[in-house]
Design a protein around this motif. Structure first.
Motif, short mmCIF file in Angstrom:
data_model
loop_
_atom_site.label_atom_id
_atom_site.label_comp_id
_atom_site.label_asym_id
_atom_site.label_seq_id
_atom_site.Cartn_x
_atom_site.Cartn_y
_atom_site.Cartn_z
N VAL A 162 0.84 -1.20 0.00
CA VAL A 162 0.00 0.00 0.00
C VAL A 162 0.88 1.25 0.00
N PRO A 163 0.32 2.40 -0.36
CA PRO A 163 1.07 3.66 -0.27
C PRO A 163 1.42 3.98 1.19
N SER A 164 2.55 4.61 1.38
CA SER A 164 3.06 4.86 2.74
C SER A 164 2.27 5.93 3.48
N TYR A 165 1.41 6.69 2.77
CA TYR A 165 0.69 7.77 3.44
C TYR A 165 -0.61 7.30 4.10
N LEU A 166 -0.96 6.01 3.95
CA LEU A 166 -2.20 5.52 4.54
C LEU A 166 -2.09 5.40 6.06
N ARG A 167 -3.25 5.28 6.73
CA ARG A 167 -3.31 5.11 8.18
C ARG A 167 -3.88 3.73 8.51
N VAL A 168 -3.89 3.37 9.81
CA VAL A 168 -4.38 2.06 10.22
C VAL A 168 -5.83 1.85 9.79
N GLY A 169 -6.66 2.91 9.90
CA GLY A 169 -8.04 2.79 9.48
C GLY A 169 -8.19 2.46 8.00
N ASP A 170 -7.26 2.99 7.19
CA ASP A 170 -7.28 2.69 5.75
C ASP A 170 -6.97 1.22 5.50
N ILE A 171 -5.96 0.69 6.22
CA ILE A 171 -5.56 -0.70 6.01
C ILE A 171 -6.71 -1.65 6.38
N ILE A 172 -7.45 -1.30 7.42
CA ILE A 172 -8.59 -2.14 7.82
C ILE A 172 -9.61 -2.21 6.68
N LYS A 173 -9.85 -1.06 6.03
CA LYS A 173 -10.80 -1.04 4.91
C LYS A 173 -10.25 -1.82 3.71
N GLU A 224 -8.84 -0.16 21.83
CA GLU A 224 -7.49 0.29 22.16
C GLU A 224 -6.64 0.51 20.92
N ILE A 225 -7.25 0.56 19.76
CA ILE A 225 -6.51 0.76 18.51
C ILE A 225 -6.74 2.17 17.99
N ASN A 226 -5.66 2.88 17.72
CA ASN A 226 -5.73 4.24 17.18
C ASN A 226 -5.80 4.14 15.66
N LEU A 227 -6.98 4.38 15.12
CA LEU A 227 -7.18 4.24 13.67
C LEU A 227 -6.45 5.30 12.88
N THR A 228 -6.01 6.38 13.54
CA THR A 228 -5.30 7.45 12.82
C THR A 228 -3.79 7.28 12.84
N SER A 229 -3.30 6.19 13.45
CA SER A 229 -1.85 5.97 13.50
C SER A 229 -1.28 5.79 12.10
N LYS A 230 -0.09 6.36 11.87
CA LYS A 230 0.58 6.18 10.60
C LYS A 230 1.19 4.78 10.50
#
Length: 471
Positions: free
Chosen positions: A72-83, A96-102
């Motif tokens: 994936v592109p490096s600019y995505l966040r954890v929430g993006d990877i889940i999707k 306890e998961i920060n969806l905005t983490s890089k």
């Protein structure tokens, strides 16, 4: 015409191929753009720019519909990877998961299960282990902590980190185990020198049970307790049992301080206590009955660097309405007067246990308890009595009969102070203090023989003092 008839089949074939190429032009020549468009549909950030083309490999496991490796592109966040991985399952627990983490290259993301967490909590909730923490914490030592607690919980129990602590290589989410030893290292001098570090600032938001929720600007590497202090501190109903106060804040992070769940008070009786002085978050706290002073210190974010705990009995059990003051080293050097716990009941407005200065008289204690009632018979009160640690004072009414003390020459081991106990044969300052500490922790002595439960007082000493003591 002869030429067209002769090559008619070939001309039709070429026209068909050309038509297919036009229809699927993007598939042949713009495959990179399609990939970018697919990712743009799941982005939760707006940081993408056309110049950013770096791709990384991320492994996502657990409660997602399509776990596995993704480029994936490096600019995505954890929430993006889940999707990208098909979204969460019904059993996913992202509390306890920060969806905005890089994200970063070779990152492993594990989405836990609600079912698994529930089973762990119910089966291991009452098991405790002994662990030791050393190095850069405010109160290094050996602690008893619940099984399945995390290293972050142990750090809170030890008063939090010092300014020199280096946790860059420590996994704060790791579970502790029995006889575990944790070493918090010191930041090396060369890594501690960062040009313009003090000028870097971040924006974070805090919501929930703080006095002034909102968005705040803090220096980079600030911690959650710094943010709480900047927001005016906690409200009386704040519950920070599940918040890691020493966690380092990140830009754009949102911290939510929850409210105490009223249903929890059905199972565990709660009390209200106050802590002042050299703690990171002084204030009023709801605590479970039976907890000790060191639990309250941990709840208040740990002690500050200038705190002096020599005069504080951290193992003392908390009482409803108690006020704990953590002195500073400067005031400790000035010989701050010792405080003691005494109980007063009977004909006073507010009977209960009070944490008072050792120099207080009975009149001072009555004033702390709101004064006497109209049914109090002051003629039966001995105002010359000396208050000591663990003393229990009864204020009589007009209906109470006066009982003359026939054992006036005997020393009451439940009320005597340090100096009085030291007058007993064979009892020096150390044993006298142990007698006082024992009754403060375990309650009043029921018989004079109970004094042999005190460490250092055996039958030989008991035989010397048994004719001089009473309960």
């Amino acid at each position: 015409m002869t030429f067209i008839k002769k090559y008619k089949i070939y001309i039709i074939l070429l026209i068909g191929i050309f038509s297919i190429i036009l229809i699927n032009y993007e598939d042949f020549f713009q495959s990179d753009n399609i990939s970018a468009n697919e990712y743009s549909e799941v982005l939760i950030t707006s940081e993408y720019s056309e110049s950013e083309q770096e791709h990384i490999i991320v492994d996502i496991k657990g409660e997602v519909n399509v776990p596995g490796f993704y480029e994936v592109p490096s600019y995505l966040r954890v929430g993006d990877i889940i999707k990208v991985a098909g979204g969460l399952t019904e059993n996913a627990d992202i509390e306890e998961i920060n969806l905005t983490s890089k994200i970063y290259d070779e990152m492993i993301i594990i989405i836990p299960s609600l079912v698994q967490n529930h089973e762990d909590n119910t089966s291991d909730a009452l098991i405790k282990v002994i662990v030791q923490i050393k190095g850069e914490v405010l109160n290094p030592g050996v602690y008893e902590i619940y099984y399945n607690s995390r290293i972050s919980d142990l750090i809170q129990l030890a008063g939090g980190l010092t300014e020199s602590a280096d946790i860059s290589e420590i996994n704060l989410a790791s579970k502790v185990y029995d006889e575990m030893v944790i070493q918090i290292p010191t930041i090396e001098e060369e890594t501690n020198i960062m040009p313009n570090q003090d000028l870097i600032k971040i924006l974070v938001e805090i919501k929930g049970e703080v006095l002034n929720p909102g968005v705040y600007e803090l220096y980079e590497n600030s911690r959650i307790y710094d943010l709480i202090n900047k927001a005016g501190g906690l409200t009386i109903e704040a519950d920070i049992n599940n918040i890691n106060l020493v966690e380092i804040l990140e830009d754009s992070q949102v911290i939510i301080v929850p409210k105490i769940n009223d249903s929890s008070s059905v199972e565990n009786k709660r009390i209200i206590v106050e802590i002042k002085g050299e703690v990171n978050n002084p204030g009023i706290y709801y605590m479970d009955e039976g907890l000790r002073i060191y639990h309250l210190i941990s709840r208040a974010g740990g002690v500050t660097e200038s705190a002096c705990l020599e005069s504080i009995d951290q193992a003392q059990i908390l009482e409803d309405g108690m006020t704990i003051i953590i002195p500073s080293e400067s005031t400790a050097d000035e010989e701050v007067e010792r405080k003691i716990l005494v109980e007063i009941y009977g004909e006073v407005i507010h009977p209960g246990t009070y944490y008072i200065l050792e120099s207080y008289t009975l009149i001072d204690l009555i004033y702390e308890a709101g004064g006497v009632t109209t049914n109090c018979d002051l003629s039966k009160v001995d105002f010359e009595i000396t208050l000591c640690l663990g003393a229990t004072i009864y204020i009589p009414s007009y209906d109470d009969e006066v009982i003359e003390n026939t054992e006036s020459d005997l020393i009451n081991i439940n009320t005597a102070n340090l100096e009085t106990l030291m007058t007993l044969p064979g009892i020096g300052q150390i044993l006298a203090q142990r007698i006082i500490d024992y009754r403060a922790e375990y309650g009043s002595y029921l018989t004079i023989e109970d004094i042999m439960n005190v460490s250092g007082i055996k039958e030989s000493i008991y035989e010397q003092i048994k004719e001089s003591i009473t309960v």
